[in-house]
Structures are given as structure tokens and as C-alpha cells.
Design an enzyme around this catalytic site. Structure first.
Site, PDB file in Angstrom:
ATOM      1  N   GLU A 283      41.726  31.649  22.283  1.00  0.00           N
ATOM      2  CA  GLU A 283      40.395  31.141  22.291  1.00  0.00           C
ATOM      3  C   GLU A 283      40.012  30.473  21.040  1.00  0.00           C
ATOM      4  OE1 GLU A 283      38.152  34.541  23.576  1.00  0.00           O
ATOM      5  OE2 GLU A 283      38.186  33.648  25.681  1.00  0.00           O
ATOM      6  N   ASP A 362      39.194  38.759  32.575  1.00  0.00           N
ATOM      7  CA  ASP A 362      38.357  39.372  31.611  1.00  0.00           C
ATOM      8  C   ASP A 362      37.389  40.082  31.896  1.00  0.00           C
ATOM      9  OD1 ASP A 362      37.436  39.440  28.971  1.00  0.00           O
ATOM     10  OD2 ASP A 362      36.542  37.446  28.854  1.00  0.00           O
ATOM     11  N   GLU A 390      29.917  43.901  29.162  1.00  0.00           N
ATOM     12  CA  GLU A 390      29.722  42.533  28.995  1.00  0.00           C
ATOM     13  C   GLU A 390      29.460  41.903  30.413  1.00  0.00           C
ATOM     14  OE1 GLU A 390      33.067  40.310  27.284  1.00  0.00           O
ATOM     15  OE2 GLU A 390      32.439  38.237  27.513  1.00  0.00           O
TER      16      GLU A 390
HETATM   17  C1  GCU Z   1      36.144  37.615  26.081  1.00  0.00           C
HETATM   18  C2  GCU Z   1      34.816  37.540  25.442  1.00  0.00           C
HETATM   19  C3  GCU Z   1      34.900  37.358  24.147  1.00  0.00           C
HETATM   20  C4  GCU Z   1      36.041  37.915  23.308  1.00  0.00           C
HETATM   21  C5  GCU Z   1      37.175  37.879  24.087  1.00  0.00           C
HETATM   22  C6  GCU Z   1      38.391  38.681  23.537  1.00  0.00           C
HETATM   23  O1  GCU Z   1      36.413  36.353  26.386  1.00  0.00           O
HETATM   24  O2  GCU Z   1      33.657  37.098  25.867  1.00  0.00           O
HETATM   25  O3  GCU Z   1      33.755  37.415  23.367  1.00  0.00           O
HETATM   26  O4  GCU Z   1      36.273  37.491  22.001  1.00  0.00           O
HETATM   27  O5  GCU Z   1      37.122  38.248  25.459  1.00  0.00           O
HETATM   28  O6  GCU Z   1      38.740  39.703  24.116  1.00  0.00           O
HETATM   29  O7  GCU Z   1      38.993  38.426  22.707  1.00  0.00           O
END
Ligand code: GCU
Length: 676
Positions: A283, A362, A390
Site C-alpha cells: 500500500e 483484509d 474496521e
Molecule cells: C487495511 C487498512 C489499512 C491498513 C492495512 C494494513 O487495508 O484499511 O488502514 O493500513 O490494512 O494492514 O496494513
């Protein structure tokens, strides 16, 4: 703080006179043989609890010989009080034994004594008998970790219970009492490690390993007293961002030297520092890919820097293409963790642990178990769970996750033949891992009751207890929590147990159907939005059209994801007729008229579960409201409010999902209920 929400499951409520007499006869004196700050924490906890429950101040004394004959005796088996190696199940083992008017709590380490004390307090809080106590316990898992996703500006990524208890305005708050109370809660359920900053490490947090170390040191000292080892999440690009180098290439000598020096500095300040948690090449976070290197290069380089000091690298496997083209139906995000990490099995250093999320996507309300767990036979790994809700109602909705986690832990991977359940793998019983266990994203914040929804405290409690013993009976575990948190009145216990155990299934019923996941509003992830992620870059699609819905992950016509499982799981998931109903849309794209194993069609199941889900919430709310008077007013009102909000919001879910599928399919509800 005197508020009941704040005390969570450590209420220490005053007993009635009969109980006071009974327990007092064992608890008037606390004697300890050896000194250490952990034993000090243990005696303090005992004396606080005795004051609360029995209204007396116990006498606390140190004695070097076994002359004492009444009260609680805390004693180390090995008669040493030197620093103990962290993460050793044998050292965490304790014994509680009643002999005459004495209760002896013994262990090979001071941590074990502390765990024993919390166990004894659990017994007393639950009004159970002391006579004949002879308990020996040791944790199944070595690492029992909590990950804070706290940012230094005070926000918490995916936090639903207020701001951070650690940071505000890019500084440490320094509220030692609050942090210590958190440490008590964690330690009382056996948590032994914590990372105190978000896995997404921004500018200021990058300096936690350098400029901010003195503050980190103070925080580590608080957790140390409770047997909890502190870790930090690091920024893979630190050598560039704060080190003045032009690269973070793991094979570059200057980079290696920079990390070695950084590690040395950390250990000078915090000799028992746990190590680094790393989210790299995930990400948009930096990582070794930028330099044409892989995860082993990245992780092993950091491991090398920490090794001389006994530190660990926890490398997260949440790695996937987050810039996917929705038109491309070949790329499958579910495949990613396995595709990235399985080929690297055996190539990681001994002090690297891979942290794998429970599911391949996730933390959805329903996912299959990640096929990577168990497939890494020569690589230490941790199972990652999400305590913060979440995707499960953000602590506005009640969703007790222990039932979900039990399913994950009990899942048979067949990695080593039948009986290779997840809990056996992560306990290190199947393969010879140096380190293993669990980690989970915390659900606490600065809200006075820690978790926003008072009942969400049960998720933190349950997580810790399952880390200690993943085979604990779900009902017993939940009762433990209820007894300590709310007391033992029959009406209350029965109702609350029912509410808690049903809540996950209820949440699943009115949200995304049959394992397909998502259908939430983008970014914040709260509330229904069926196509919210359908044309996005995130790889999270349901592919609904007028004929059908679901993701084809089969070997023959789909993404081939099912192949990542061992047989027979691979065959079961791959088969349209054998795949469990609750996961059908995760693994298959099916017509709305497809008949499930239940005998119902997919479309009728969607309608039925969504109508039922809302009715279940109503039943849950009514059950709760019937308990008025059984619970203190403050918690009663706060929880009532959340449950009635959940009821309203569940209707929104029901109507959006049902309407969406009715409009797509044109197929009517057999029962002709109201769909818009
Ligand atoms: C999910 C979450 C993010 C987090 C990510 C992770 O995508 O929405 O906020 O950073 O998981 O586990 O790194």
C-alpha cells in the site's frame, strides 16, 4: 479512575460479607520471596484487588524463608531474579496451589508469577472456590502481541474509540497512569508484546528510533513491569528520510551500517527492546522492491542489525497490487500473499517472523483462512487478527469476534496431513519455528471505556485469552469475561451470553453476502455501498451483473486461487457443489438461481439473511433492554444507545443490499417482503 467502563474486566467489585470472610482468610497477607519490578507489579495488583473486593489492606512483606503459613506467597522456583529471556513458554508457566490457609503462586519467572496472580484474581472475581486449588498453566503460544495503529498526531488508523492514549500533537502525552492501566489489562490476559505505533510510519514516527528514543524508553519501562516487550514499527526508508543517505537498498553497505548503528543506539537505551514491525512494499509504503531486491533481502538485512542484541524483525505479508485495473479479471488480490512469500520459504533469517493476516483479503466479516499459514514450513510466522472492528461495524455495531477467531484457529489446513489446524501451526507444534504466535490490531483509544462500545472490550479480552490458549471453550471464555465485567446474576449472564455469541453471525447476515466481502463505503469502510469498490484499484470486486455474482477463483475457469490450499481443502473450495455456502461467492461466480447446499437459491438466501439479520438485531436489542436494572445505569444506557443505532443502521444495510440485487436480477422475493 472509578468508572466501571474504565475498569473493564478488572472491576474488583466489593463482595458480600460472607464472601469477604471467606476470601479474606486467604488474602490478609501477601508475601514474596524475591524482588523484581514485575513481582512488585504483581503484589500491587493483588493488594489493589483485595482492597476493592474485600475492603481490607493486605499486609505485604518480603521474606527469604518459607516460614509464613497464611496468605498469598509469591515465589520463583529457581530463586533467581535476573533478567529473563523473553518469549519462552516454559518461563511463563505458573502454578497456583492452596495449602491450608496459604495460596502459593510459583513460576520460573516473575512474569509467570504475575500471570498466576491475574489467574487467581479471575477466580476470585468470579466468586469461585479456593479450596483444593492446584492449577498449572502454560501458554500455548510464545508471542502474544498487540499492534497499536496509533499515529503521533493523536489519531489512530482504524481506531473507533477516540484518540491515542500515547500521543497527541506529535508528542508523547506522558500519561503514565493510563498507559499503565492499559498494560494491566493486557497483562491480565497474557499479552507479552506490543508495538506502539502504526504500521504506516509517517514522518514524525520515523524518528521514534532516533530522536524520540528517550520517550520510547519511558513507555517501554511501563510495559516492562507487566512483562510486555516493546516493539516499534519502522519506516523502511529511514536511511533516506532521517539518515541522510540517498538509498535504502538493503544490499548497500552504508544502509546496512546505518541500521546496525540505529539498532545499537536503541539497545543502549532499551536493552530488552523487542524489535521492528515492518510494512514494506505494501500500500505505497517503501520497501526493497524499489531496488530490485526481494522481501528476504529486506527482512534479513534488518534482522542482521538486530541480531547482536537479540531483536526480532516482524515482516508483514500484507503485500498485493493496490493499483489494480478493475477490467483485469486475472489478477487476484487473494493470491498475493502466497504468491509473494511462499517461494521464499526457508530463506529468511532465524530472527525474522512473517506476520500473516487470517484471511487472504483484509479482515472481512467472512473470509477463508489464508493458505499461506501452514504453507511456510521453514519460516517463523505469526497469525494476524484485527481486534479493532474496521469492517465489522467499527464498534458502533456489536460484533463479538471470538467465534470468528475460533473458526480460524480450528481450521484444518492439512499442511501436514489431517489434524494440522491453524492453532497447532502457530503454537509451533507442527514445524520447528524459532518464534511463532499471534499478533492483532488493538481496538482501544482514549475513550474512558477504552473501546467505545463497552461490549467491544470482550474482543480484547477474548483475543488475549485465545493467544494463551486457543482451544479454550468459547462459551467458558465468554462467561469468564461476563462474570468479571458485569457480575454473576443469572438473568444477566444468560442474556449477555446469548447476545455476544450470536452477534458475529447477525452482523454477517445483514452485510456483504455469502463471503463476497466489501460492499462498504470507500476509505472509511463504514456503512453499505455495494459498488463502492467495484471499479476501484483495490482488487476487491463482486462482479454482480444481471445474471449472477461472485468471484471465480477456481482452477479451471478462474484465478486458480483454490490451488494454494492443501487437499482436500483445495478440492472442496474449487467445487461448486462442495464449497461451503457461506463462502460460495468468495470462490465462485454463480447465477442468482444457483441452488446452495441449504436448498435455497443464492438470491433467496441474500433476501432471507438480510431480513433475518435486522430481526436478529431487534431481538438482541430487546434482550439487552430487558436487563435494565441488572447493570449500572451508565453502561446500560451507553450500550442501549449503540444497539439501537445498530438496529437503524442494519436496516440501511438490508435495504441497500436487497434492493441492489433485486434491481440487478429482477427476481422477486418468494415471501414478497418490502424491497425498494
Ligand atoms: C487495511 C487498512 C489499512 C491498513 C492495512 C494494513 O487495508 O484499511 O488502514 O493500513 O490494512 O494492514 O496494513
Amino acid at each position: 479512575v472509578e468508572e466501571q467502563g474504565y475498569k473493564a474486566w478488572l472491576q474488583y467489585t466489593l463482595k458480600n460479607d460472607k464472601q469477604k470472610d471467606y476470601y479474606s482468610s486467604y488474602l490478609r497477607v501477601i508475601t514474596y520471596h524475591q524482588e523484581s519490578e514485575v513481582i512488585d507489579a504483581a503484589t500491587k495488583e493483588l493488594s489493589r484487588a483485595v482492597k476493592g473486593m474485600l475492603g481490607i489492606s493486605p499486609e505485604i512483606k518480603k521474606s527469604s524463608i518459607d516460614e509464613q503459613s497464611e496468605g498469598v506467597l509469591l515465589t520463583l522456583n529457581s530463586h533467581t531474579s535476573k533478567a529473563y529471556q523473553s518469549f519462552n513458554k516454559e518461563l511463563d508457566r505458573y502454578q497456583i496451589e492452596q495449602m491450608g490457609k496459604q495460596i502459593i503462586i510459583s513460576s520460573n519467572s516473575d512474569k509467570g508469577i504475575l500471570y498466576g496472580v491475574f489467574h487467581l484474581l479471575r477466580i476470585i472475581q468470579s466468586d469461585e472456590s479456593i479450596e483444593g486449588l492446584l492449577i498449572t498453566e502454560k501458554p500455548r503460544n510464545q508471542l502474544r502481541m498487540i499492534n497499536q495503529w496509533d499515529n503521533m498526531d493523536g489519531s489512530i488508523e482504524r481506531g473507533y474509540a477516540g484518540s491515542s492514549i500515547f500521543y497527541q500533537d506529535n508528542q508523547f502525552i506522558g500519561d503514565e497512569e493510563r498507559v499503565e492501566d492499559y498494560a494491566r489489562l493486557l497483562s491480565s490476559v497474557g499479552i507479552n508484546a506490543i508495538s506502539i505505533n502504526n504500521v504506516n510510519v509517517h514522518k514524525v514516527e520515523t524518528t521514534l528510533i532516533t530522536d524520540l528514543l528517550p520517550e520510547v524508553k519511558k513507555t517501554a519501562a511501563i510495559f516492562r513491569k507487566y512483562g510486555i516487550t516493546l516493539f516499534l514499527s519502522i519506516n523502511y526508508s529511514s536511511p533516506i528520510e532521517i539518515g541522510g543517505l540517498t538509498t535504502a537498498d538493503p544490499l548497500d553497505q552504508d544502509v546496512q551500517a546505518w541500521w546496525a548503528e540505529a539498532a545499537k543506539n536503541i539497545y543502549t537505551q532499551i536493552p530488552d527492546f523487542g524489535g521492528f514491525v515492518v510494512k514494506a512494499d505494501s500500500e505505497h509504503r517503501p520497501g526493497p522492491f524499489t531496488y530490485g531486491r526481494d522481501h528476504t533481502d529486506g527482512a534479513n538485512m534488518l534482522a542482521e542489525a538486530l541480531k547482536p542484541h537479540g531483536g526480532i524483525v516482524i515482516w508483514r505479508c500484507f503485500v498485493y497490487n493496490c493499483l489494480q485495473d478493475w477490467r483485469d479479471r486475472k489478477t487476484d488480490r487473494a493470491r498475493a500473499a502466497y504468491d509473494h512469500f511462499h517461494p521464499l520459504d526457508g530463506q529468511f533469517a532465524d530472527n525474522v517472523i512473517l506476520q500473516v493476516k487470517n484471511g487472504p483479503m483484509d479482515f472481512q466479516v467472512r473470509e477463508p483462512v489464508s493458505p499461506l499459514i501452514g504453507a511456510l514450513k521453514k519460516t517463523n510466522h505469526l497469525l494476524e487478527l484485527q481486534v479493532t472492528q474496521e469492517y465489522t461495524g467499527q464498534q458502533k455495531h456489536l460484533c463479538y469476534l471470538v467465534p470468528q477467531w475460533k473458526e480460524v484457529l480450528d481450521f484444518d489446513t492439512y499442511a501436514n496431513g489431517e489434524g494440522t489446524e491453524i492453532h497447532n501451526i502457530i503454537a509451533g507444534d507442527v514445524y520447528d519455528y524459532q518464534y511463532s504466535g499471534l499478533a492483532a490490531v488493538s481496538n482501544i483509544g482514549a475513550d474512558l471505556n477504552w473501546t467505545g462500545h463497552d461490549l467491544a472490550q470482550a474482543n480484547l479480552y477474548g483475543y488475549g485469552r485465545l493467544c494463551w490458549n486457543p482451544t479454550l471453550d468459547m462459551q467458558e471464555l465468554t462467561l469468564e469475561w461476563i462474570h468479571q465485567t458485569f457480575g454473576k446474576s443469572d438473568r444477566l449472564v444468560d442474556s449477555l451470553l446469548k447476545i455476544m455469541l450470536q452477534s458475529w453471525e447477525t452482523y454477517e447476515k445483514y452485510t456483504a453476502p455469502l463471503g463476497v466481502g466489501w460492499m462498504v463505503n470507500p476509505h472509511h469502510h463504514y456503512g453499505p455501498n455495494v459498488d463502492g469498490y467495484e471499479y476501484s484499484v483495490w482488487g476487491t470486486y463482486h462482479y454482480a451483473d444481471r445474471d449472477g455474482v461472485g468471484v471465480d477463483r477456481t482452477m479451471e475457469t478462474g484465478t486458480g486461487y483454490t490451488e494454494q490450499y492443501y487437499k482436500p481443502n483445495a478440492d472442496i473450495y474449487n467445487s461448486l457443489t462442495k464449497c461451503p455456502d457461506e463462502l460460495i461467492l468468495f470462490f465462485h461466480h454463480v447465477p442468482y438461481t444457483h441452488q446452495l447446499q441449504s436448498g435455497k437459491t443464492v438470491i433467496q438466501t441474500i433476501y432471507d439473511t438480510h431480513f433475518e439479520g435486522v430481526e436478529d438485531v431487534k431481538a438482541l436489542l430487546d434482550e439487552w433492554l430487558s436487563m435494565e436494572g441488572e447493570i449500572d445505569e451508565q453502561r446500560f444506557k451507553a450500550i442501549s444507545q449503540r444497539l439501537s443505532d445498530q438496529f437503524e443502521h442494519s436496516k440501511q444495510w438490508r435495504d441497500m443490499i436487497n434492493t441492489y440485487f433485486y434491481r440487478k436480477s429482477g427476481i422477486k422475493d418468494e415471501q414478497d417482503r418490502l424491497i425498494y
